[in-house]
Scaffold this active site. Structure first.
Site, PDB file in Angstrom:
ATOM      1  CE  LYS A   1      -3.857  -2.300   2.213  1.00  0.00           C
ATOM      2  NZ  LYS A   1      -4.574  -2.589   0.977  1.00  0.00           N
TER       3      LYS A   1
ATOM      4  N   GLY B   1     -19.035   5.631  -4.442  1.00  0.00           N
ATOM      5  CA  GLY B   1     -18.346   6.917  -4.339  1.00  0.00           C
ATOM      6  C   GLY B   1     -17.737   7.114  -2.966  1.00  0.00           C
TER       7      GLY B   1
ATOM      8  CG  ASP C   1      -2.998   1.419  -2.312  1.00  0.00           C
ATOM      9  OD1 ASP C   1      -3.301   1.684  -1.128  1.00  0.00           O
ATOM     10  OD2 ASP C   1      -2.668   0.283  -2.691  1.00  0.00           O
TER      11      ASP C   1
ATOM     12  CE  LYS D   1      -3.794   0.786 -19.519  1.00  0.00           C
ATOM     13  NZ  LYS D   1      -3.171   2.089 -19.445  1.00  0.00           N
TER      14      LYS D   1
ATOM     15  N   GLY E   1      -3.045  -5.319 -12.234  1.00  0.00           N
ATOM     16  CA  GLY E   1      -1.966  -5.010 -11.279  1.00  0.00           C
ATOM     17  C   GLY E   1      -2.278  -3.760 -10.485  1.00  0.00           C
TER      18      GLY E   1
END
Ligand code: RIB
Length: 293
Positions: free
Chosen positions: A40, A216, A243, A276, A278
């Site tokens: 993180k 949200g 993150d 995407k 990862g």
């Protein structure tokens, strides 16, 4: 340019994708296995750097080949690693992730991240004296370090953004010292077990921001409870969305943007990050976020 310090974990994510999440005692056949940078702290540092901040990471890596990957990734993304010291005779942190049925399950092994201790923070004090606009911290490092950093920030007058993930109960001193706290709904229940989310928001106006995934982000502006809706996208991998939200929120606030606008900016960045594979794969650049706003 906003100057941000991130105190936190740096890990390698070991990710398997599977159409079915195994239950207890069950074996399933998966589809793929990949290793990618994560943790993180590192994720937030990389996301903030991609969004144009000058970022210094305070963390630890182990004494293994993952350490090299982690450090190279920081360099590649323009994150300063002057305060990321290898720990000898210990492995780097790892996160063991199953991506299945549209969501992730994660087991984190902190390993070298356990060595981000209060003493290590004291050793890294020069970083804090470099006129930081914001410090970010999460909870994949020892609890006493979070308390210590909250005191350092309080003393130096640097706003602290605490992302209380993974969840554990927080000392009231840490809550008081933090300028911004950003749990998800599950974490908010653990932090404020005797309050409803609305009660907790009212208790901490413009300080507590509860992320509610695709719904949200909710906060109390002193007058009203505000829900800043998230952007709808086709999600490929939600790992690292939180993150990205935290980093983008910190960058916007550090640049002096108003709170509502900062949350909107962060929601946009987080929505792009899930498109995407990862944790860091989809983290957008500043230009990519602004093009969408
Ligand atoms: O927030 C996502 C991160 O949590 C992953 O990258 C993994 O490292 C876990 O720590």
């Amino acid at each position: 340019m906003a100057k941000i310090i991130v105190v936190g974990s740096s890990s390698i994510d070991l990710v398997v994708t599977s159409s079915k999440r195994p239950g207890a005692g069950e074996t399933v056949l998966g589809e793929s296995f990949k290793t990618v940078p994560g943790g993180k702290g590192a994720n937030q540092a990389v996301a903030a750097a991609r969004l144009g901040a000058e970022v210094t990471m305070i963390g630890r890596v182990g004494d293994d080949h993952f350490a090299e990957e982690i450090l190279n990734n920081f360099k590649l993304n323009g994150v300063s690693i002057d305060y990321v010291e290898p720990v000898t005779h210990m492995e780097s942190g790892t996160a063991h992730i199953v991506l299945a049925e549209g969501d992730n399950s994660i087991v984190v092994i902190k390993a070298a991240n356990n060595e981000v201790t209060p003493a290590y923070i004291d050793q890294s004090m020069n970083a804090f004296h470099g006129a930081a606009d914001m410090v970010m911290i999460q909870q994949e490092i020892p609890e006493e370090t979070v308390t210590h950093v909250s005191r350092v920030c309080n003393k130096l007058g640097i706003p602290l953004l605490l992302n209380p993930a993974p969840a554990r109960p927080l000392e009231s001193e840490v809550i008081e010292n933090a300028a911004y706290i950003t749990p998800n709904e599950h974490e908010a229940k653990i932090l404020f077990s005797d309050l409803t989310v609305s009660e907790a928001l009212r208790k901490y106006p413009n300080k507590l921001f509860v992320t509610e995934g695709s719904k949200g982000v909710r906060y109390f502006d002193g007058m009203h409870e505000v829900l800043v809706p998230s952007y709808k996208v086709e999600a490929v991998d939600t790992t690292g969305a939180g993150d990205t939200f935290n980093a983008a929120f910190a960058v916007a606030l550090a640049e002096g943007k108003p709170i509502f606008e900062s949350v909107r900016f962060a929601n946009r960045a987080a929505s792009l990050s899930v498109t995407k594979f990862g944790a860091q794969g989809g983290m957008p650049t500043r230009e990519e976020v602004e093009a969408q706003l």
